[in-house]
Design a protein around this motif. Structure first.
Motif, PDB file in Angstrom:
ATOM      1  N   VAL A 188      47.153  33.354 -19.895  1.00 46.50           N
ATOM      2  CA  VAL A 188      47.709  32.932 -18.606  1.00 46.50           C
ATOM      3  C   VAL A 188      48.390  34.110 -17.912  1.00 46.50           C
ATOM      4  O   VAL A 188      49.264  34.755 -18.485  1.00 46.50           O
TER       5      VAL A 188
ATOM      6  N   ILE B 268      44.716  29.035  -9.982  1.00 47.97           N
ATOM      7  CA  ILE B 268      45.522  27.886  -9.556  1.00 47.97           C
ATOM      8  C   ILE B 268      46.614  28.411  -8.628  1.00 47.97           C
ATOM      9  O   ILE B 268      47.278  29.400  -8.932  1.00 47.97           O
TER      10      ILE B 268
ATOM     11  N   THR C  60      51.591  19.868 -15.239  1.00 50.59           N
ATOM     12  CA  THR C  60      50.211  20.307 -15.064  1.00 50.59           C
ATOM     13  C   THR C  60      49.939  21.587 -15.843  1.00 50.59           C
ATOM     14  O   THR C  60      48.923  21.707 -16.541  1.00 50.59           O
ATOM     15  N   MET C  61      50.847  22.552 -15.755  1.00 49.09           N
ATOM     16  CA  MET C  61      50.627  23.823 -16.439  1.00 49.09           C
ATOM     17  C   MET C  61      50.688  23.678 -17.960  1.00 49.09           C
ATOM     18  O   MET C  61      50.008  24.398 -18.691  1.00 49.09           O
TER      19      MET C  61
ATOM     20  N   LYS D  27      49.541  21.148 -19.544  1.00 48.25           N
ATOM     21  CA  LYS D  27      48.208  20.656 -19.881  1.00 48.25           C
ATOM     22  C   LYS D  27      47.190  21.799 -19.850  1.00 48.25           C
ATOM     23  O   LYS D  27      46.300  21.877 -20.694  1.00 48.25           O
ATOM     24  N   VAL D  28      47.357  22.678 -18.864  1.00 49.14           N
ATOM     25  CA  VAL D  28      46.434  23.816 -18.738  1.00 49.14           C
ATOM     26  C   VAL D  28      46.499  24.699 -19.972  1.00 49.14           C
ATOM     27  O   VAL D  28      45.468  25.087 -20.531  1.00 49.14           O
TER      28      VAL D  28
ATOM     29  N   THR E 214      41.589  19.547 -19.203  1.00 50.04           N
ATOM     30  CA  THR E 214      41.148  19.496 -17.819  1.00 50.04           C
ATOM     31  C   THR E 214      42.246  18.848 -16.982  1.00 50.04           C
ATOM     32  O   THR E 214      42.836  17.847 -17.386  1.00 50.04           O
ATOM     33  N   VAL E 215      42.537  19.424 -15.823  1.00 51.28           N
ATOM     34  CA  VAL E 215      43.597  18.895 -14.963  1.00 51.28           C
ATOM     35  C   VAL E 215      43.072  18.687 -13.548  1.00 51.28           C
ATOM     36  O   VAL E 215      42.126  19.363 -13.117  1.00 51.28           O
TER      37      VAL E 215
ATOM     38  N   VAL F  43      40.205  21.306 -12.583  1.00 55.21           N
ATOM     39  CA  VAL F  43      40.203  22.633 -13.195  1.00 55.21           C
ATOM     40  C   VAL F  43      39.932  22.436 -14.680  1.00 55.21           C
ATOM     41  O   VAL F  43      40.700  21.762 -15.378  1.00 55.21           O
ATOM     42  N   TYR F  44      38.853  23.019 -15.147  1.00 52.88           N
ATOM     43  CA  TYR F  44      38.421  22.827 -16.523  1.00 52.88           C
ATOM     44  C   TYR F  44      38.989  23.917 -17.431  1.00 52.88           C
ATOM     45  O   TYR F  44      39.410  24.975 -16.958  1.00 52.88           O
ATOM     46  N   PRO F  45      39.034  23.676 -18.732  1.00 51.13           N
ATOM     47  CA  PRO F  45      39.559  24.682 -19.671  1.00 51.13           C
ATOM     48  C   PRO F  45      38.859  26.025 -19.491  1.00 51.13           C
ATOM     49  O   PRO F  45      37.641  26.087 -19.293  1.00 51.13           O
TER      50      PRO F  45
ATOM     51  N   VAL G   4      43.563  32.099 -17.051  1.00 49.52           N
ATOM     52  CA  VAL G   4      44.104  31.311 -15.949  1.00 49.52           C
ATOM     53  C   VAL G   4      44.990  32.216 -15.104  1.00 49.52           C
ATOM     54  O   VAL G   4      45.934  32.827 -15.607  1.00 49.52           O
TER      55      VAL G   4
END
Length: 258
Positions: free
Chosen positions: A28, A65, A103-104, A106-107, A112-113, A132-134, A138
């Protein structure tokens, strides 16, 4: 050329790049900087250099993102102020912090978010989200991505796009008049009374957290190429690593004339 305040070995907390220690996935990267500094363009250029710009969204290994997607839902009074250019979108309280963090989280867990799409003309979220998929990498970009400690601690690399204030202002004027249909007087008033003070109070002090500072933003091709090469080295699979590879052609950037 980029200014590197830390050695590249220290950028990701000591993770080695020779495959002897596993690099986290997703890796990330936070990308901060003032309004119209070129954050989005830097992210897009990184994605392009990694060969991901034309890849289907379900198979991308690099995703972007935007922090703007997490602007809070405005009440009636706030919407009225926003329509007049009097709501401070550059203040930390303009964001839905809990939603952003949820959300982050989960990312970084590889899920997937659904990310809201923000409408800058109506100052509201559009009706449809985008998935947004894995991914392996990021890129999370925004003016205040380093401001919140909980969010800042999620980043394995932190970039600060450092662009001259006059350049940023001229870009903002062009963008807001052409793309968002705003009045010049309103743009300048908003900039001097809200945007500039917020930048100096909330964004600029976070520059100290950056691992890499990119002067001139996306125009700094040398800096972006160095970052891309470092990302590729970090994610280079070992002989036993069965993780998905970044789809790119190294010849597209190594030794390219500038």
């Amino acid at each position: 050329m980029a200014f590197w305040p830390k050695t590249m070995a220290a950028v990701n907390g000591g993770l080695r790049t020779n495959g002897s220690e596993r690099v986290p996935r997703p890796f990330v990267i936070g990308v901060a900087g003032g309004t119209a500094s070129g954050k989005s363009t830097v992210c897009e250029r990184i994605m392009k250099e990694l060969g991901q710009a034309e890849v289907d969204s379900r198979q991308r290994q690099v995703v972007i993102i935007s922090q703007d997607s997490f602007y809070k839902i405005l009440n009636d009074r706030e919407r009225e102020l926003a329509s007049k250019g009097q709501f401070n979108f550059d203040h930390p309280e303009a964001y839905d912090f809990n939603f952003m963090m949820e959300t982050m989280q989960k990312v970084v867990s590889g899920k997937t978010v659904d990310i809201p799409q923000y409408d800058y003309i109506t100052n509201s979220r559009r009706s449809g989200n985008h998935a947004v998929y894995p991914a392996d990498v990021v890129l999370f970009e925004g003016i205040l991505v380093f401001y919140f400690p909980e969010l800042r601690n999620m980043f394995h690399m932190k970039l600060f796009v450092d662009t001259d204030p006059d350049t940023r202002l001229s870009r903002r004027v062009l963008r807001d008049t052409k793309e968002r249909g705003r009045d010049l007087d309103q743009i300048l008033t908003q900039y001097t009374t809200l945007v500039k003070p917020a930048f100096e109070e909330f964004c600029l002090p976070t520059k100290k957290y950056a691992d890499v500072i990119i002067p001139r933003g996306a125009d700094n091709i040398v800096a972006i190429d160095l970052i891309v090469q470092h990302i590729q080295e970090l994610l280079r699979p070992t002989s036993r690593d069965t993780t998905r590879r970044l789809r790119h052609n190294s010849d597209s950037y190594v030794g390219r004339p500038h």
